[in-house]
Design an enzyme around this catalytic site. Structure first.
Site, mmCIF file in Angstrom:
data_model
loop_
_atom_site.group_PDB
_atom_site.id
_atom_site.type_symbol
_atom_site.label_atom_id
_atom_site.label_comp_id
_atom_site.label_asym_id
_atom_site.label_seq_id
_atom_site.Cartn_x
_atom_site.Cartn_y
_atom_site.Cartn_z
ATOM 1 N N GLY A 1 -0.524 5.498 1.801
ATOM 2 C CA GLY A 1 0.693 5.622 1.396
ATOM 3 C C GLY A 1 1.990 6.215 1.772
ATOM 4 O O GLY A 1 3.236 5.758 1.013
ATOM 5 N N ASP B 1 2.996 -11.803 5.777
ATOM 6 C CA ASP B 1 2.777 -10.616 5.453
ATOM 7 C C ASP B 1 3.775 -10.013 5.022
ATOM 8 O O ASP B 1 4.769 -9.467 3.753
ATOM 9 C CB ASP B 1 1.848 -9.625 4.338
ATOM 10 C CG ASP B 1 1.118 -9.119 6.167
ATOM 11 O OD1 ASP B 1 1.119 -10.212 6.600
ATOM 12 O OD2 ASP B 1 1.431 -7.647 6.139
ATOM 13 N N ASN B 2 4.835 -10.357 6.681
ATOM 14 C CA ASN B 2 6.098 -9.457 7.013
ATOM 15 C C ASN B 2 6.939 -11.138 7.036
ATOM 16 O O ASN B 2 8.065 -10.985 7.800
ATOM 17 C CB ASN B 2 6.203 -9.045 8.398
ATOM 18 C CG ASN B 2 4.621 -7.587 8.047
ATOM 19 O OD1 ASN B 2 4.569 -6.525 7.066
ATOM 20 N ND2 ASN B 2 4.338 -7.610 9.029
ATOM 21 N N ASP C 1 9.941 -6.349 6.916
ATOM 22 C CA ASP C 1 9.582 -5.152 7.993
ATOM 23 C C ASP C 1 9.199 -5.154 8.779
ATOM 24 O O ASP C 1 8.891 -5.650 9.901
ATOM 25 C CB ASP C 1 7.842 -6.315 7.044
ATOM 26 C CG ASP C 1 7.287 -5.531 6.079
ATOM 27 O OD1 ASP C 1 8.224 -4.906 5.215
ATOM 28 O OD2 ASP C 1 5.446 -5.766 4.984
ATOM 29 N N GLY D 1 0.984 -1.086 0.018
ATOM 30 C CA GLY D 1 0.261 -0.442 0.242
ATOM 31 C C GLY D 1 0.827 1.200 0.042
ATOM 32 O O GLY D 1 0.430 2.867 0.172
ATOM 33 N N ARG E 1 14.981 0.354 0.647
ATOM 34 C CA ARG E 1 15.226 -1.347 0.792
ATOM 35 C C ARG E 1 15.387 -1.993 -0.042
ATOM 36 O O ARG E 1 15.395 -1.677 -0.551
ATOM 37 C CB ARG E 1 13.776 -1.607 2.228
ATOM 38 C CG ARG E 1 14.000 -2.856 2.242
ATOM 39 C CD ARG E 1 12.606 -3.066 3.916
ATOM 40 N NE ARG E 1 11.720 -3.584 2.356
ATOM 41 C CZ ARG E 1 10.330 -3.414 3.025
ATOM 42 N NH1 ARG E 1 10.333 -3.417 4.410
ATOM 43 N NH2 ARG E 1 9.376 -3.924 2.223
HETATM 44 P P1 AMP Z 1 2.061 -3.328 8.116
HETATM 45 O O1 AMP Z 1 1.271 -3.862 8.960
HETATM 46 O O2 AMP Z 1 3.603 -1.940 8.049
HETATM 47 O O3 AMP Z 1 3.044 -4.862 7.574
HETATM 48 O O4 AMP Z 1 1.283 -3.361 6.367
HETATM 49 C C1 AMP Z 1 0.724 -3.991 6.294
HETATM 50 C C2 AMP Z 1 -0.035 -3.437 4.552
HETATM 51 O O5 AMP Z 1 -0.258 -2.193 4.795
HETATM 52 C C3 AMP Z 1 0.937 -3.342 3.565
HETATM 53 O O6 AMP Z 1 0.599 -4.234 2.875
HETATM 54 C C4 AMP Z 1 1.392 -1.690 3.996
HETATM 55 O O7 AMP Z 1 1.803 -1.649 2.458
HETATM 56 C C5 AMP Z 1 -0.165 -1.747 3.842
HETATM 57 N N1 AMP Z 1 0.041 -0.290 4.706
HETATM 58 C C6 AMP Z 1 0.632 0.215 6.231
HETATM 59 N N2 AMP Z 1 0.917 1.465 6.238
HETATM 60 C C7 AMP Z 1 0.098 2.027 5.272
HETATM 61 C C8 AMP Z 1 -0.315 3.341 4.882
HETATM 62 N N3 AMP Z 1 0.033 4.449 5.175
HETATM 63 N N4 AMP Z 1 -1.168 3.626 3.003
HETATM 64 C C9 AMP Z 1 -1.520 2.458 2.191
HETATM 65 N N5 AMP Z 1 -0.548 1.422 3.003
HETATM 66 C C10 AMP Z 1 0.035 1.242 3.652
HETATM 67 MG MG MG Z 2 4.487 -5.419 6.106
#
Ligand code: AMP
Ligand code: MG
EC number: 2.7.7.-
Length: 487
Positions: free
Chosen positions: A126, A252-253, A262, A92, A176
């Site tokens: 984003g 996903d991490n 992540d 995202g 990264r």
């Molecule tokens: P994370 O918890 O950081 O692993 O994120 C889980 C998912 O949410 C991933 O696909 C990220 O890209 C998406 N994501 C996290 N924060 C944002 C954000 N601020 N805007 C858009 N997507 C996000």
């Molecule tokens: Mg993630």
């Protein structure tokens, strides 16, 4: 040494096509500026470290400029978050800018996190904020320096772009690097959306690029899965041995390369605490420190489920069975070394468990204990460390057992013992409060502390003159900091 415009791209993931990722351009940050760069990561791209200081560096990694050969793509994936399946996550806010190969022939993904909205942004903006970008940068490079496999970080670029979290903050981007950004969740996405052709393409891609030796095996996909199980068992053994708590072990991490990936509200233990939960939205402690071991296996089972179109269930189960014994063997091996032992005895596991229990009950600093244990002979060290324990009788009994064990291990001098133990027991780790200090300074425009901390953590086993303040237990305010889960 290369200039920035001399990087060589070969975008193999992008060539898989639109079912796997979507072309998206980075959304530039306002007034991009260099917060910190890693010379060691730059060297992986053969980049001259001086280029980090040029304006074009901040423009490239702040989303203003792109190489002609870069093909920025947002990857789609899904995954199990806190045990529940989320059908579509995808990136995202991160873009795979392209794959670069260096003079040694290694491929590195350049991934820009916080690069703006993508088709997978859902409700998100984003963006990534400065504090979380600094934390990811410091952690990736610090883990690597400790010898723990991790994605790497080239730089953090700060900006004036306002970003709303609990309050207004500033946007940042972290560049990264990893040999692959493919997660367990990529396989889950194609499995649950019932796209067998694409899933087979993905599996071929991973096999050919990252596990080519498995091609020689009678069942290449099974051999690849086994390898992923092994790498994860080794990785999690290192996390546990060094007190690293990931905090968000959603599938996903989890990287298909078995690297730390992540970073969210991660933490290194200060005081030893097996039940430590670094993610304060993790109310049930699913990702607590000691739960990382079974969760590693749970995540591998989720990957196994997604691989059932290629591999028989029995074979997958058998491969999953490798995880725990391998984890235990690796963990025990690391802990023996941390205790200064060079041989193996049956009762060593018990010796480690007894020590951890004593540490748990007395709130002993996990990192400093092992470092000090290697400072001098076993007999002197335990005498000096004794004061840190509440259960003195318990510690004395352990110390006797330890001294006897050390005596049986071999007759080597103090100097040799110190060198061997200091080479595996870091003096400096990324304590939350140290990161917090560096972030507070950076948020007011002073990046010197982030840079100094990065420097110190790049040589964690080496005592560095004038850096004593980085090798201390946290002050009262720095204990049990609640790290915001927003990023
Ligand atoms: P994370 O918890 O950081 O692993 O994120 C889980 C998912 O949410 C991933 O696909 C990220 O890209 C998406 N994501 C996290 N924060 C944002 C954000 N601020 N805007 C858009 N997507 C996000
Ligand atoms: Mg993630």
């Amino acid at each position: 040494m290369k200039a920035l415009d001399e990087l060589t791209f070969d975008n193999r993931f992008a060539r898989l096509g639109d079912a796997f990722s979507t072309h998206v351009l980075p959304e530039p940050l306002d007034a991009p500026r260099l917060v910190v760069a890693s010379e060691a990561a730059m060297a992986l791209l053969d980049l001259d470290p001086a280029v980090a200081q040029t304006p074009v560096f901040a423009e490239l990694f702040g989303g203003h400029k792109l190489w002609a050969e870069a093909e920025p793509r947002a990857m789609v994936y899904s995954g199990h978050q806190f045990g529940g399946y989320t059908p579509q996550l995808g990136d995202g806010r991160g873009l795979l800018l392209g794959e670069v190969y260096n003079e040694a022939g290694e491929h590195w993904d350049l991934h820009l996190k916080g690069a703006g909205m993508t088709p997978y942004s859902r409700m998100g903006d984003g963006r990534a904020v400065l504090r979380s970008s600094i934390r990811e940068f410091l952690a990736s490079e610090a883990l690597h320096a400790l010898g723990i496999p991790s994605s790497r970080a080239l730089c953090v670029i700060g900006s004036d772009t306002p970003v709303w979290r609990e309050k207004q903050e500033r946007g940042a981007m972290v560049l990264r690097m990893a040999h692959s950004h493919i997660r367990f969740g990529h396989f889950e996405y194609f499995y649950y959306t019932k796209k067998p052709e694409q899933q087979a393409l993905l599996a071929e891609h991973v096999l050919n690029l990252h596990y080519p030796e498995c091609r020689e095996q009678p069942e290449p996909y099974l051999a690849m899965f086994r390898e992923i199980v092994e790498r994860n068992a080794e990785l999690i053994a290192k996390w546990q041995a060094y007190g690293f708590c990931h905090g968000v072990m959603n599938t996903d991490n989890m990287s298909i390369l078995g690297i730390t990936f992540d970073f969210g509200p991660f933490a290194f233990l200060d005081d030893f605490d097996a039940h430590f939960i670094c993610n304060h939205s993790d109310h049930e402690g699913r990702y607590s420190f000691s739960n990382q071991v079974p969760i590693g296996q749970w995540n591998l089972s989720a990957l196994a489920q997604a691989l059932t179109p290629f591999i028989s269930v029995d074979a997958l189960k058998e491969a999953l069975g490798l995880y725990l014994p391998l984890y235990q063997a690796n963990y025990l091996d690391l802990m023996r070394r941390r205790l200064g032992l060079t041989t193996a005895e049956d009762d060593d596991q018990h010796l480690v468990e007894r020590l951890l229990k004593l540490m748990q009950n007395s709130g002993v600093d996990y990192t400093l204990f092992f470092r000090r244990l290697g400072d001098e002979s076993a007999a002197l060290a335990v005498t000096r460390l004794r004061d840190d324990f509440v259960d003195l009788a318990g510690f004395d009994a352990w110390a006797e057992q330890y001294k006897a064990r050390v005596a049986r291990d071999g007759d080597y001098g103090e100097e040799q013992r110190r060198a061997r133990m200091h080479a595996v027991n870091p003096l400096y780790i990324l304590r939350n409060y140290l990161a917090q200090n560096a972030i507070a300074a950076a948020e007011s425009g002073d990046y010197s502390e982030v840079r100094r901390l990065h420097e110190v953590l790049s040589k964690p086993f080496e005592e560095q003159a004038g850096m004593e303040q980085y090798a201390q237990r946290p002050p009262d305010w720095g204990k049990h900091l609640e790290i915001s889960c927003s990023s």
